[in-house]
Design an enzyme around this catalytic site. Structure first.
Site, mmCIF file in Angstrom:
data_model
loop_
_atom_site.group_PDB
_atom_site.id
_atom_site.type_symbol
_atom_site.label_atom_id
_atom_site.label_comp_id
_atom_site.label_asym_id
_atom_site.label_seq_id
_atom_site.Cartn_x
_atom_site.Cartn_y
_atom_site.Cartn_z
ATOM 1 N N HIS A 1 -3.490 -3.512 5.130
ATOM 2 C CA HIS A 1 -4.352 -3.101 3.899
ATOM 3 C C HIS A 1 -3.564 -3.549 2.608
ATOM 4 O O HIS A 1 -2.396 -3.630 2.579
ATOM 5 C CB HIS A 1 -4.352 -1.612 3.727
ATOM 6 C CG HIS A 1 -4.568 -1.028 5.112
ATOM 7 N ND1 HIS A 1 -5.663 -0.630 5.491
ATOM 8 C CD2 HIS A 1 -3.547 -0.245 5.626
ATOM 9 C CE1 HIS A 1 -5.556 -0.105 6.665
ATOM 10 N NE2 HIS A 1 -4.276 0.489 6.817
ATOM 11 N N TYR B 1 -0.400 -8.865 -0.734
ATOM 12 C CA TYR B 1 -0.447 -9.971 -0.603
ATOM 13 C C TYR B 1 1.189 -10.612 -0.294
ATOM 14 O O TYR B 1 2.250 -10.197 -0.456
ATOM 15 C CB TYR B 1 0.016 -10.493 -2.365
ATOM 16 C CG TYR B 1 0.195 -11.808 -2.605
ATOM 17 C CD1 TYR B 1 -0.852 -12.710 -2.319
ATOM 18 C CD2 TYR B 1 1.557 -12.197 -2.693
ATOM 19 C CE1 TYR B 1 -0.352 -14.149 -2.603
ATOM 20 C CE2 TYR B 1 2.080 -13.661 -3.261
ATOM 21 C CZ TYR B 1 0.583 -14.438 -2.960
ATOM 22 O OH TYR B 1 1.109 -15.868 -3.212
ATOM 23 N N ASN C 1 5.116 -4.503 11.376
ATOM 24 C CA ASN C 1 3.916 -3.814 10.828
ATOM 25 C C ASN C 1 4.299 -3.611 9.237
ATOM 26 O O ASN C 1 5.490 -3.286 8.801
ATOM 27 C CB ASN C 1 3.807 -2.380 11.254
ATOM 28 C CG ASN C 1 2.861 -1.688 10.887
ATOM 29 O OD1 ASN C 1 1.568 -2.013 11.343
ATOM 30 N ND2 ASN C 1 2.850 -1.078 9.918
#
Length: 426
Positions: free
Chosen positions: A327, A330, A341
């Site tokens: 989610h 950048y 993760n």
């Protein structure tokens, strides 16, 4: 075919109807300039000898190709004649192509060349049948089906205007017939413009055979002159690219909202969700999932089963197999290992170098767990198996198996993950 076939690609015009400081043929279109799509079609049709006719201002923008300079824009006949020096001594067939037909396919060019050879023609014109012939020159055939003449719309009779077959401006000539015919062209206006179309009339008048090949898809050969037409061409090329990926085993959930540039490599069983943009030199392995509203930029390599989630932008980065960036993140100029993760809101901050120097690198190892709202202040390296606390700005390297973060200043607890949870292989 390569030794007896050359192409002249006309790309010297300004394209004033585009209302742009960028010359028409150089407008970007799905990862290539408009003219590059035409050049690629010629290449894929077997043409190795390509001469690009450019203006003096753009002549340096075609590295790797022979370039002929058209000093002044004096029409298509003058443009083709400008390439004569580059093809001095060449005795095969010469394709004459416009640089503003990006939807042109190799199949259409091969059909044109086949007809030309079968007819033993001095020249062959590619025609098409648009829904609205508008101001295109009408193709008038003789009793054998060859070309009798091309009549410009302004000079056509009512019967001739009713003809639905029109001139695309794409031709193939025998070189020994083309150059003498170009020498015989005369200007049509006070500007002294010469038109390559008139060479066909000269050849017919000399008793030479001029053949006609009809393009199967009119859209392929209609030139781009406005931003409206540019957008329509982009949509058609998008659909063509997406279809090729889907036929090769890629799932594209909504092709109409997915923009994948030419040159992107995607392995079978990858999944691309709606509203995704994938640009440039990108390689996506099998099992990768690209989420909605994702932006994957050039220089990115995604390993097998990696997940790029919603509102994630990735540039010039390598993402290992099984790594998830779910989610609002950048990731730029980074290397991320396998099985990591990346929490929501991750930012690689790598623009703090002196001008002209490469951006600093962020390196995140395998099996790393980052928190939400992390900033990685490059150059920085996060070791394998480390955890990063939420809200942390990471300015210093983190050894493997450590816990780091705790705003407002980074605190690193070396080996904490291994002490609490053991090493993954122990």
């Amino acid at each position: 075919m390569a030794d007896d076939l050359a192409a002249v690609v006309m790309a010297g015009g300004l394209g004033t109807r585009m209302k742009s400081a960028t010359p028409k043929h150089l407008h970007p279109l799905l990862g290539r300039r408009m003219v590059d799509w035409v050049i690629r079609a010629a290449r894929d049709a077997g043409v190795e000898r390509i001469v690009v006719v450019a203006s003096p201002e753009t002549s340096g923008l075609f590295e790797g190709f022979e370039v002929a300079v058209q000093e002044r824009p004096l029409g298509t006949g003058d443009a083709v004649r400008s390439a004569r020096g580059a093809l001095d001594g060449f005795s095969g067939d010469v394709l004459v192509l416009n640089g503003d037909v990006p939807a042109l396919t190799p199949a259409t060019l091969l059909a044109l060349l086949t007809t030309h050879a079968a007819a033993g023609a001095a020249g062959t014109v590619l025609s098409f049948e648009p829904a609205d012939p508008r101001r295109y020159g009408r193709i008038v055939r003789d009793e054998t089906g060859g070309l009798a003449r091309i009549v410009e719309a302004g000079d056509a009779s009512e019967d001739e205007l009713a003809v639905g077959e029109v001139n695309s401006g794409i031709y193939v000539f025998r070189a020994d017939k083309l150059w003498p015919a170009l020498d015989r062209l005369t200007p049509h206006n006070v500007q002294g413009e010469l038109y390559v179309t008139d060479t066909l009339g000269i050849l017919v008048g000399d008793g030479d055979t001029v053949a006609v090949q009809v393009a199967a898809d009119p859209f392929e050969v209609e030139g781009i002159n406005t931003r409206v037409e540019l957008a329509a061409a982009a949509a058609a090329l998008r659909d063509r690219i997406n279809e090729a990926h889907m036929l090769a085993g890629v799932t594209i959930v909504d092709p109409s909202s997915t923009w994948i540039e030419a040159g992107v490599e995607i392995e079978p069983d990858a999944t691309i969700h709606p509203f995704s943009v994938i640009r440039g030199d990108v390689r996506i392995a099998s099992g990768v999932e690209i989420g909605p509203f994702a932006y994957v930029r050039p220089g990115t390599v995604l390993g097998e089963r990696a997940k790029i989630g919603t509102f994630v932008e990735i540039k010039k980065s390598t993402v290992g197999a099984g790594t998830k960036i779910p989610h609002l993140s950048y990731i730029g100029d980074a290397e991320i290992g396998e099985g990591t993760n990346i929490g929501a809101g991750a930012i690689t901050a790598n623009f703090k170098h002196e001008p002209g120097q490469p951006k600093a690198k962020t390196r995140i190892g395998s099996n790393v767990r980052t928190g939400v709202d992390n900033t990685f202040d490059a150059p920085v390296e996060i070791g394998d198996d480390s955890w990063i606390a939420a809200g942390a700005v990471i300015t210093d390297d983190v050894p493997p198996g450590s816990l780091a973060g705790f705003p407002p200043r980074q605190l690193t607890k070396e080996g904490w993950v291994y002490e609490k949870h053991g090493k993954p292989d122990s």
